[in-house]
Design a protein around this motif. Structure first.
Motif, PDB file in Angstrom:
ATOM      1  N   HIS A  43       0.797  -1.220   0.000  1.00 51.14           N
ATOM      2  CA  HIS A  43       0.000   0.000   0.000  1.00 51.14           C
ATOM      3  C   HIS A  43       0.836   1.280   0.000  1.00 51.14           C
ATOM      4  O   HIS A  43       0.517   2.217  -0.741  1.00 51.14           O
ATOM      5  N   LEU A  44       1.864   1.364   0.789  1.00 51.24           N
ATOM      6  CA  LEU A  44       2.692   2.583   0.801  1.00 51.24           C
ATOM      7  C   LEU A  44       3.421   2.806  -0.527  1.00 51.24           C
ATOM      8  O   LEU A  44       3.431   3.934  -1.035  1.00 51.24           O
ATOM      9  N   PRO A  45       4.025   1.781  -1.121  1.00 50.63           N
ATOM     10  CA  PRO A  45       4.621   2.009  -2.455  1.00 50.63           C
ATOM     11  C   PRO A  45       3.583   2.417  -3.507  1.00 50.63           C
ATOM     12  O   PRO A  45       3.865   3.248  -4.365  1.00 50.63           O
ATOM     13  N   ASN A  46       2.368   1.860  -3.417  1.00 52.72           N
ATOM     14  CA  ASN A  46       1.316   2.278  -4.348  1.00 52.72           C
ATOM     15  C   ASN A  46       0.944   3.736  -4.132  1.00 52.72           C
ATOM     16  O   ASN A  46       0.692   4.470  -5.093  1.00 52.72           O
ATOM     17  N   ALA A  47       0.907   4.178  -2.880  1.00 47.61           N
ATOM     18  CA  ALA A  47       0.599   5.585  -2.589  1.00 47.61           C
ATOM     19  C   ALA A  47       1.670   6.503  -3.174  1.00 47.61           C
ATOM     20  O   ALA A  47       1.352   7.588  -3.671  1.00 47.61           O
ATOM     21  N   VAL A  48       2.919   6.078  -3.124  1.00 50.25           N
ATOM     22  CA  VAL A  48       4.002   6.871  -3.702  1.00 50.25           C
ATOM     23  C   VAL A  48       3.826   6.978  -5.221  1.00 50.25           C
ATOM     24  O   VAL A  48       3.993   8.055  -5.805  1.00 50.25           O
ATOM     25  N   CYS A  49       3.456   5.877  -5.868  1.00 51.03           N
ATOM     26  CA  CYS A  49       3.235   5.896  -7.321  1.00 51.03           C
ATOM     27  C   CYS A  49       2.077   6.824  -7.682  1.00 51.03           C
ATOM     28  O   CYS A  49       2.170   7.600  -8.638  1.00 51.03           O
ATOM     29  N   VAL A  50       0.997   6.773  -6.921  1.00 47.77           N
ATOM     30  CA  VAL A  50      -0.161   7.631  -7.185  1.00 47.77           C
ATOM     31  C   VAL A  50       0.203   9.090  -6.951  1.00 47.77           C
ATOM     32  O   VAL A  50      -0.169   9.978  -7.729  1.00 47.77           O
ATOM     33  N   ALA A  51       0.947   9.359  -5.872  1.00 47.87           N
ATOM     34  CA  ALA A  51       1.361  10.738  -5.583  1.00 47.87           C
ATOM     35  C   ALA A  51       2.248  11.283  -6.696  1.00 47.87           C
ATOM     36  O   ALA A  51       2.099  12.441  -7.109  1.00 47.87           O
ATOM     37  N   LEU A  52       3.142  10.473  -7.184  1.00 51.65           N
ATOM     38  CA  LEU A  52       4.012  10.896  -8.281  1.00 51.65           C
ATOM     39  C   LEU A  52       3.205  11.204  -9.543  1.00 51.65           C
ATOM     40  O   LEU A  52       3.442  12.217 -10.202  1.00 51.65           O
ATOM     41  N   ALA A  53       2.240  10.370  -9.853  1.00 53.21           N
ATOM     42  CA  ALA A  53       1.409  10.599 -11.037  1.00 53.21           C
ATOM     43  C   ALA A  53       0.566  11.863 -10.887  1.00 53.21           C
ATOM     44  O   ALA A  53       0.446  12.653 -11.835  1.00 53.21           O
ATOM     45  N   ALA A  54      -0.007  12.068  -9.711  1.00 48.23           N
ATOM     46  CA  ALA A  54      -0.815  13.272  -9.481  1.00 48.23           C
ATOM     47  C   ALA A  54       0.060  14.520  -9.542  1.00 48.23           C
ATOM     48  O   ALA A  54      -0.342  15.551 -10.102  1.00 48.23           O
ATOM     49  N   TRP A  55       1.254  14.452  -8.991  1.00 47.90           N
ATOM     50  CA  TRP A  55       2.177  15.589  -9.009  1.00 47.90           C
ATOM     51  C   TRP A  55       2.561  15.961 -10.442  1.00 47.90           C
ATOM     52  O   TRP A  55       2.523  17.129 -10.826  1.00 47.90           O
ATOM     53  N   ILE A  56       2.910  14.951 -11.234  1.00 51.19           N
ATOM     54  CA  ILE A  56       3.292  15.203 -12.625  1.00 51.19           C
ATOM     55  C   ILE A  56       2.115  15.778 -13.414  1.00 51.19           C
ATOM     56  O   ILE A  56       2.284  16.716 -14.200  1.00 51.19           O
ATOM     57  N   ALA A  57       0.934  15.229 -13.207  1.00 48.45           N
ATOM     58  CA  ALA A  57      -0.246  15.752 -13.909  1.00 48.45           C
ATOM     59  C   ALA A  57      -0.477  17.214 -13.540  1.00 48.45           C
ATOM     60  O   ALA A  57      -0.786  18.040 -14.405  1.00 48.45           O
ATOM     61  N   VAL A 107      -5.393   5.688  -2.844  1.00 50.90           N
ATOM     62  CA  VAL A 107      -5.679   6.673  -3.887  1.00 50.90           C
ATOM     63  C   VAL A 107      -5.880   8.052  -3.271  1.00 50.90           C
ATOM     64  O   VAL A 107      -5.350   9.046  -3.762  1.00 50.90           O
ATOM     65  N   VAL A 108      -6.631   8.122  -2.183  1.00 53.30           N
ATOM     66  CA  VAL A 108      -6.879   9.417  -1.543  1.00 53.30           C
ATOM     67  C   VAL A 108      -5.582  10.015  -1.008  1.00 53.30           C
ATOM     68  O   VAL A 108      -5.258  11.173  -1.271  1.00 53.30           O
ATOM     69  N   VAL A 109      -4.823   9.228  -0.258  1.00 53.22           N
ATOM     70  CA  VAL A 109      -3.566   9.726   0.319  1.00 53.22           C
ATOM     71  C   VAL A 109      -2.572  10.111  -0.770  1.00 53.22           C
ATOM     72  O   VAL A 109      -1.950  11.174  -0.718  1.00 53.22           O
ATOM     73  N   GLY A 110      -2.412   9.268  -1.770  1.00 58.53           N
ATOM     74  CA  GLY A 110      -1.471   9.555  -2.847  1.00 58.53           C
ATOM     75  C   GLY A 110      -1.868  10.782  -3.657  1.00 58.53           C
ATOM     76  O   GLY A 110      -1.039  11.647  -3.936  1.00 58.53           O
ATOM     77  N   ALA A 111      -3.142  10.886  -4.015  1.00 60.96           N
ATOM     78  CA  ALA A 111      -3.591  12.018  -4.826  1.00 60.96           C
ATOM     79  C   ALA A 111      -3.498  13.330  -4.059  1.00 60.96           C
ATOM     80  O   ALA A 111      -3.048  14.343  -4.603  1.00 60.96           O
ATOM     81  N   VAL A 112      -3.903  13.311  -2.808  1.00 57.91           N
ATOM     82  CA  VAL A 112      -3.834  14.536  -2.003  1.00 57.91           C
ATOM     83  C   VAL A 112      -2.378  14.936  -1.760  1.00 57.91           C
ATOM     84  O   VAL A 112      -2.041  16.120  -1.810  1.00 57.91           O
ATOM     85  N   THR A 113      -1.510  13.973  -1.542  1.00 59.62           N
ATOM     86  CA  THR A 113      -0.092  14.272  -1.361  1.00 59.62           C
ATOM     87  C   THR A 113       0.508  14.866  -2.630  1.00 59.62           C
ATOM     88  O   THR A 113       1.234  15.866  -2.577  1.00 59.62           O
ATOM     89  N   GLY A 114       0.222  14.264  -3.771  1.00 58.04           N
ATOM     90  CA  GLY A 114       0.716  14.805  -5.034  1.00 58.04           C
ATOM     91  C   GLY A 114       0.203  16.206  -5.298  1.00 58.04           C
ATOM     92  O   GLY A 114       0.942  17.087  -5.746  1.00 58.04           O
TER      93      GLY A 114
END
Length: 125
Positions: A43-57, A107-114
């Protein structure tokens, strides 16, 4: 569209690297039996991937649309929400309640972090 395309490419590449190299190195049945092991290795590595994608977008969302809050939120959160919809669709009959809840939390944590990191960088301009 450019922001979503970049976010999807980054999400695909980061998830590929995670599955290919990270899981192959650290994943074992014993480690995934506990909730802490699943949290740390999945879950934590997935959150990092989602955060990276949201940040780049968010970074690639172009002017003048990035000044509009609804358009910018759609650009940043579109990729994580799309990825979650695909994930739920693929695992619909096989996912446990814990897996579903944790994937939503990721998804929520990663997107909000990004989004937060992107907004902090935008403030530095």
């Amino acid at each position: 569209m450019r922001a979503w395309a970049a976010g999807l490419v980054v999400l695909f590449i980061s998830e590929y690297v995670q599955v290919t190299y990270f899981y192959g190195t650290f994943e074992s049945v014993e480690r995934l039996e506990s909730f802490g092991g699943r949290l740390l290795l999945v879950h934590l590595p997935n959150a990092v991937c989602v955060a990276l994608a949201a940040w780049i977008a968010g970074r690639l969302h172009r002017e003048p649309f990035r000044d509009s809050v609804p358009w910018h939120l759609a650009a940043v959160f579109g990729v994580p929400l799309f990825a979650q919809a695909v994930n739920v669709g693929v695992h619909w009959g096989r996912a446990s309640l814990e897996g579903f809840v944790m994937s939503c939390a990721v998804v929520v944590v990663g997107a909000v972090t990004g989004y937060a990191v992107e907004r902090l960088q935008e403030g530095e301009r």
